[in-house]
Design a protein around this motif. Structure first.
Motif, mmCIF file in Angstrom:
data_model
loop_
_atom_site.group_PDB
_atom_site.id
_atom_site.type_symbol
_atom_site.label_atom_id
_atom_site.label_comp_id
_atom_site.label_asym_id
_atom_site.label_seq_id
_atom_site.Cartn_x
_atom_site.Cartn_y
_atom_site.Cartn_z
ATOM 1 N N PRO A 10 0.810 -1.222 0.000
ATOM 2 C CA PRO A 10 0.000 0.000 0.000
ATOM 3 C C PRO A 10 0.841 1.269 0.000
ATOM 4 N N GLY A 11 0.255 2.332 -0.529
ATOM 5 C CA GLY A 11 0.810 3.659 -0.315
ATOM 6 C C GLY A 11 0.583 4.077 1.130
ATOM 7 N N THR A 12 1.210 5.171 1.523
ATOM 8 C CA THR A 12 1.126 5.599 2.922
ATOM 9 C C THR A 12 1.105 7.119 3.025
ATOM 10 N N SER A 13 0.624 7.568 4.160
ATOM 11 C CA SER A 13 0.725 8.980 4.528
ATOM 12 C C SER A 13 1.459 9.039 5.858
ATOM 13 N N ALA A 14 2.495 9.845 5.919
ATOM 14 C CA ALA A 14 3.278 9.963 7.153
ATOM 15 C C ALA A 14 2.931 11.249 7.889
ATOM 16 N N ASN A 15 3.244 11.244 9.160
ATOM 17 C CA ASN A 15 3.146 12.399 10.081
ATOM 18 C C ASN A 15 1.743 12.599 10.652
ATOM 19 N N ILE A 16 0.706 12.647 9.824
ATOM 20 C CA ILE A 16 -0.699 12.835 10.254
ATOM 21 C C ILE A 16 -0.793 14.012 11.235
ATOM 22 N N GLY A 17 -0.133 15.099 10.845
ATOM 23 C CA GLY A 17 -0.131 16.297 11.697
ATOM 24 C C GLY A 17 1.075 16.314 12.611
ATOM 25 N N PRO A 18 0.897 16.019 13.907
ATOM 26 C CA PRO A 18 1.980 16.208 14.871
ATOM 27 C C PRO A 18 3.017 15.089 14.913
ATOM 28 N N GLY A 19 2.788 13.984 14.225
ATOM 29 C CA GLY A 19 3.667 12.820 14.378
ATOM 30 C C GLY A 19 4.815 12.795 13.402
ATOM 31 N N PHE A 20 5.571 13.871 13.299
ATOM 32 C CA PHE A 20 6.654 13.997 12.328
ATOM 33 C C PHE A 20 7.698 12.899 12.504
ATOM 34 N N ASP A 21 7.905 12.122 11.417
ATOM 35 C CA ASP A 21 8.872 11.013 11.407
ATOM 36 C C ASP A 21 8.534 9.907 12.403
ATOM 37 N N VAL A 22 7.276 9.872 12.877
ATOM 38 C CA VAL A 22 6.906 8.931 13.935
ATOM 39 C C VAL A 22 5.751 8.020 13.531
ATOM 40 N N VAL A 23 4.698 8.579 12.938
ATOM 41 C CA VAL A 23 3.513 7.776 12.619
ATOM 42 C C VAL A 23 3.271 7.737 11.120
ATOM 43 N N GLY A 24 2.627 6.657 10.692
ATOM 44 C CA GLY A 24 2.265 6.490 9.289
ATOM 45 C C GLY A 24 0.941 5.778 9.179
ATOM 46 N N ARG A 236 11.146 24.633 22.977
ATOM 47 C CA ARG A 236 10.473 23.667 23.842
ATOM 48 C C ARG A 236 8.960 23.792 23.703
ATOM 49 N N LYS A 237 8.473 25.013 23.574
ATOM 50 C CA LYS A 237 7.037 25.243 23.464
ATOM 51 C C LYS A 237 6.457 24.516 22.255
ATOM 52 N N ASP A 238 7.132 24.575 21.117
ATOM 53 C CA ASP A 238 6.623 23.919 19.913
ATOM 54 C C ASP A 238 6.704 22.398 20.018
ATOM 55 N N LEU A 239 7.754 21.885 20.624
ATOM 56 C CA LEU A 239 7.865 20.430 20.786
ATOM 57 C C LEU A 239 6.789 19.905 21.735
ATOM 58 N N VAL A 240 6.547 20.635 22.815
ATOM 59 C CA VAL A 240 5.488 20.214 23.758
ATOM 60 C C VAL A 240 4.127 20.279 23.075
ATOM 61 N N PHE A 241 3.908 21.301 22.270
ATOM 62 C CA PHE A 241 2.661 21.432 21.509
ATOM 63 C C PHE A 241 2.404 20.152 20.706
ATOM 64 N N ASN A 242 3.423 19.671 19.975
ATOM 65 C CA ASN A 242 3.253 18.464 19.159
ATOM 66 C C ASN A 242 3.113 17.208 20.008
ATOM 67 N N LEU A 243 3.914 17.082 21.051
ATOM 68 C CA LEU A 243 3.849 15.892 21.902
ATOM 69 C C LEU A 243 2.472 15.756 22.550
ATOM 70 N N GLN A 244 1.928 16.862 23.005
ATOM 71 C CA GLN A 244 0.593 16.822 23.616
ATOM 72 C C GLN A 244 -0.441 16.300 22.620
ATOM 73 N N ARG A 245 -0.395 16.805 21.411
ATOM 74 C CA ARG A 245 -1.390 16.422 20.425
ATOM 75 C C ARG A 245 -1.206 14.995 19.927
ATOM 76 N N LEU A 246 0.037 14.586 19.760
ATOM 77 C CA LEU A 246 0.280 13.213 19.317
ATOM 78 C C LEU A 246 -0.186 12.205 20.363
ATOM 79 N N ALA A 247 0.024 12.534 21.632
ATOM 80 C CA ALA A 247 -0.413 11.641 22.711
ATOM 81 C C ALA A 247 -1.928 11.425 22.674
ATOM 82 N N VAL A 248 -2.665 12.454 22.319
ATOM 83 C CA VAL A 248 -4.127 12.353 22.228
ATOM 84 C C VAL A 248 -4.552 11.680 20.925
ATOM 85 N N LEU A 249 -3.897 12.058 19.823
ATOM 86 C CA LEU A 249 -4.325 11.617 18.499
ATOM 87 C C LEU A 249 -4.298 10.097 18.337
#
Length: 352
Positions: A10-24, A236-249
């Motif tokens: 299959p093809g894939t989509s990576a990142n899905i918003g906050p998950g840069f280099d982490v989720v696909g 740090r503010k931007d990294l926490v912003f993404n970590l918070q959202r990825l944890a929920v997503l």
């Protein structure tokens, strides 16, 4: 006996918003190989014959020593003691994944090659070992892991000891050398094998009603160019912003029914999308103007991988979401195509 099998990736989509280099996320666009291995004979060696149809058919090399999928397959074969492709090998590739659009075309080609090598050599490698080989070629785990495993997947690269770090960090030119026209049979014969357990992953749940609308601009954007615009350091503010959202997503996309307010906010990003807006006219407008309030049924919207494709997750109202995104892009002078996709299973091999 002649052996035939198919490989479907299959093809894939990576990142899905906050998950840069982490989720696909694996999607229902596929690269399919139809492979014929003739019975052994005493005839002179015949080089592989490759044919290709679908997306990219006019630009893909049909030489087995230049084509990405077959070069990866040869890498797997040679790391496991087989020097050549089987004589008279025939391979037809049919591709539904657009090139250079952030939908995992190169990751699919790499996974197809790893599986092809495993099947040709009949090595019976585990999925974990197949992933090791893929990660020697495609150094980011998000796309290749989702293409191999299927579904909504999180992955990371294990911290290796010094020897394994050195082995996993060899230049790509040594893993997949560019074969010169006069290369002999021993050229590139001993490639560096991958260390064991480079990548690790987990498959998250996925709420069945959620579909993915791929809004695909009619221009290509290389991953390398899209990475060049990213900063080397973040606050740090931007990294926490993404970590918070990825944890929920990662949990929110498995809930039934999915919560649009929760998911829309959880798909926001400050690590890569803000820096790529200069490469993709219309990106800020699409991600801010199309919301669950303006478009009921929408859950969230983001850049697909490095772009330029936009991925909108939704349960209904697919055409309205896509056509309004088309209007925004058209105002920027960009035409788009769009497809409603389902979440696909992982790579498959079927023997004829």
């Amino acid at each position: 006996m002649t052996r035939q099998f198919t490989v479907k990736v299959p093809g894939t989509s990576a990142n899905i918003g906050p998950g840069f280099d982490v989720v696909g996320l694996s999607l229902s666009l596929h690269l399919t190989l139809t492979v014929t291995v003739p019975a052994a004979s005493e005839q002179p060696y015949l080089a592989p014959v490759i044919t290709y149809s679908g997306e990219g058919a006019d630009e893909v090399p049909l030489d087995a020593y230049k084509n990405l999928t077959t070069r990866v397959a040869l890498y797997v074969l040679r790391c496991n003691g087989i020097r050549f492709f089987p004589p008279g090998l025939k391979l037809h590739a049919h591709n539904e994944i657009p090139f250079g659009r952030g939908l995992g075309s190169s990751g699919a080609a790499v996974i197809a090659g790893v599986i092809l090598g495993n099947e040709l050599g009949q090595f019976n490698l585990t999925k974990e070992r197949l992933l090791d080989f893929a990660l020697m070629v495609e150094r980011h785990p998000d796309n290749v892991t989702a293409a191999l495993i299927g579904g909504f997947v999180g992955s990371y690269l294990r911290e290796l000891d010094e020897a394994d770090t050195e082995a996993a960090s060899v230049p790509l030119s040594e893993v997949l050398p560019e074969y010169p026209p006069d290369a002999g049979e021993d050229w590139g014969l001993n490639p560096p094998p991958p260390p064991a357990g480079i990548g690790h992953y987990v498959r998250f749940g996925w709420s069945e009603p959620i579909k993915a609308i791929a809004i695909i601009p009619r221009f290509e954007l290389s991953t390398a160019k899209a990475r060049e615009v990213l900063p080397s350091m973040y606050t740090r503010k931007d990294l926490v912003f993404n970590l918070q959202r990825l944890a929920v997503l990662t949990t929110a996309l498995a809930q039934n029914p999915p919560d649009p307010d929760l998911i829309y906010e959880a798909m926001k990003d400050r690590v890569h999308q803000p820096y790529r807006k200069t490469l993709i006219p219309g990106l800020p407008e699409v991600t801010s103007c199309i919301t669950p309030t303006t478009h009921p049924g929408l859950l969230g919207i983001c850049l697909s991988g490095a772009g330029p494709t936009i991925l909108a997750l939704a349960t209904t109202n697919f055409e309205k979401i896509a056509e309004d995104a088309r209007k925004i892009f058209r105002a920027q002078g960009i035409e788009v195509d769009w497809k409603v996709l389902t979440i696909a299973g992982g790579s498959q091999v079927n023997n004829s």
